[in-house]
Design an enzyme around this catalytic site. Sequence first.
Site, PDB file in Angstrom:
ATOM      1  N   HIS A 176      -7.451  -0.710   5.754  1.00 14.75           N
ATOM      2  CA  HIS A 176      -6.405   0.193   6.273  1.00 14.75           C
ATOM      3  C   HIS A 176      -6.215   1.335   5.265  1.00 14.75           C
ATOM      4  O   HIS A 176      -6.249   2.502   5.617  1.00 14.75           O
ATOM      5  CB  HIS A 176      -5.119  -0.587   6.489  1.00 14.75           C
ATOM      6  CG  HIS A 176      -3.952   0.269   6.862  1.00 14.75           C
ATOM      7  ND1 HIS A 176      -3.897   0.995   8.029  1.00 14.75           N
ATOM      8  CD2 HIS A 176      -2.777   0.524   6.207  1.00 14.75           C
ATOM      9  CE1 HIS A 176      -2.742   1.665   8.075  1.00 14.75           C
ATOM     10  NE2 HIS A 176      -2.050   1.393   6.983  1.00 14.75           N
ATOM     11  N   HIS A 218       4.727  -4.457  10.913  1.00 14.67           N
ATOM     12  CA  HIS A 218       5.119  -3.721  12.127  1.00 14.67           C
ATOM     13  C   HIS A 218       5.263  -4.649  13.323  1.00 14.67           C
ATOM     14  O   HIS A 218       4.578  -5.664  13.417  1.00 14.67           O
ATOM     15  CB  HIS A 218       4.071  -2.649  12.472  1.00 14.67           C
ATOM     16  CG  HIS A 218       4.036  -1.491  11.529  1.00 14.67           C
ATOM     17  ND1 HIS A 218       4.808  -0.364  11.707  1.00 14.67           N
ATOM     18  CD2 HIS A 218       3.313  -1.280  10.397  1.00 14.67           C
ATOM     19  CE1 HIS A 218       4.562   0.489  10.720  1.00 14.67           C
ATOM     20  NE2 HIS A 218       3.656  -0.039   9.901  1.00 14.67           N
ATOM     21  N   HIS A 262       0.847  -1.206   0.000  1.00 10.97           N
ATOM     22  CA  HIS A 262       0.000   0.000   0.000  1.00 10.97           C
ATOM     23  C   HIS A 262       0.870   1.239   0.000  1.00 10.97           C
ATOM     24  O   HIS A 262       2.086   1.155   0.092  1.00 10.97           O
ATOM     25  CB  HIS A 262      -0.998  -0.027   1.162  1.00 10.97           C
ATOM     26  CG  HIS A 262      -0.398   0.117   2.526  1.00 10.97           C
ATOM     27  ND1 HIS A 262       0.420  -0.841   3.084  1.00 10.97           N
ATOM     28  CD2 HIS A 262      -0.493   1.118   3.454  1.00 10.97           C
ATOM     29  CE1 HIS A 262       0.773  -0.445   4.307  1.00 10.97           C
ATOM     30  NE2 HIS A 262       0.254   0.740   4.555  1.00 10.97           N
TER      31      HIS A 262
HETATM   32 FE    FE Z   1       2.787   0.965   8.151  1.00  7.76          FE
HETATM   33 ZN    ZN Z   2       0.061   1.752   6.512  1.00  2.81          ZN
END
Ligand code: FE
Ligand code: ZN
Length: 275
Positions: free
Chosen positions: A128, A187, A69
């Site tokens: 997201h 993450h 993304h």
């Molecule tokens: Fe990120």
């Molecule tokens: Zn992101």
Amino acid sequence: MFPFFSICMNPIDRLDPLLILPVPAFQTNYLWLLCRNQHAVVVDPGDAQPIEAALQKHALDLSAIVLTHHHQDHIGGVADLIRNRTGLPVYGPRNEVIAHVTHPLGQGDRIKLQEIDLELNVIDVPGHTLGHIAYFGYADGQPVLFCGDTLFSGGCGRLLGGTAKQLLSSLTKIAALPDATRVYCAHEYTLSNLEFALTVDPDNSHLQSRMADVLALRKAGQATVPSTLTIEKQTNPFLRADYPNLQASAERIKPGSGQNVLDTFTTLRSMKDNF
Ligand code: FE
Ligand code: ZN
């Protein structure tokens, strides 16, 4: 007559196992480096410098860039990485505007990363961001998923473009993949995700023991990812909005929202935003 060794030089005989290495960047990001023999592919290079350092350290040639993304912490290193690598393919989502993407992709597309002998299927996972994609495939027979900021270890991405309904449907699609799938998210958020999860699913024994494991890993300075879909289904509240415990928690915070999966999910997501 060919010398004997020429028979042994068939490149198929010399394939090393695929290695998937986390390259830490910024505060919490993992840039995933997929390596086989002297070749490497990077997923979501938010920063070029740690990737160049890893390539140099392991004497690897970069053969492709794969993007999930458009957020800067996932694409920020692309311009520098392609600078001296003419013709390097850059795979990315069709429905997002990202500079330097050479192969725009969406649901049903399949990419062949020949140099590392890996094929990946593209899955649309909006939520997201609106155009977010994930990549699923089999690395030497092991199912693997690169899902950016959609599914996290113990949590999920914030709504920064899509709706709760889209994100829930994307996570449901991911949950339908094989349970053994290794989940390579972008993450290191597991500890705070599990702290939140314990507030809404406190009696979950899988969650309690996972918390102990994750605390030990973090104390030792180790990554808590990849996880697996089995673990996520047992412990991730955002894959469990159909469970009575989670629905009861949503109902307590926002009366009326524990009656169905989407409202429960939406309440959990907004609780986590303020956690
Ligand atoms: Fe990120
Ligand atoms: Zn992101």
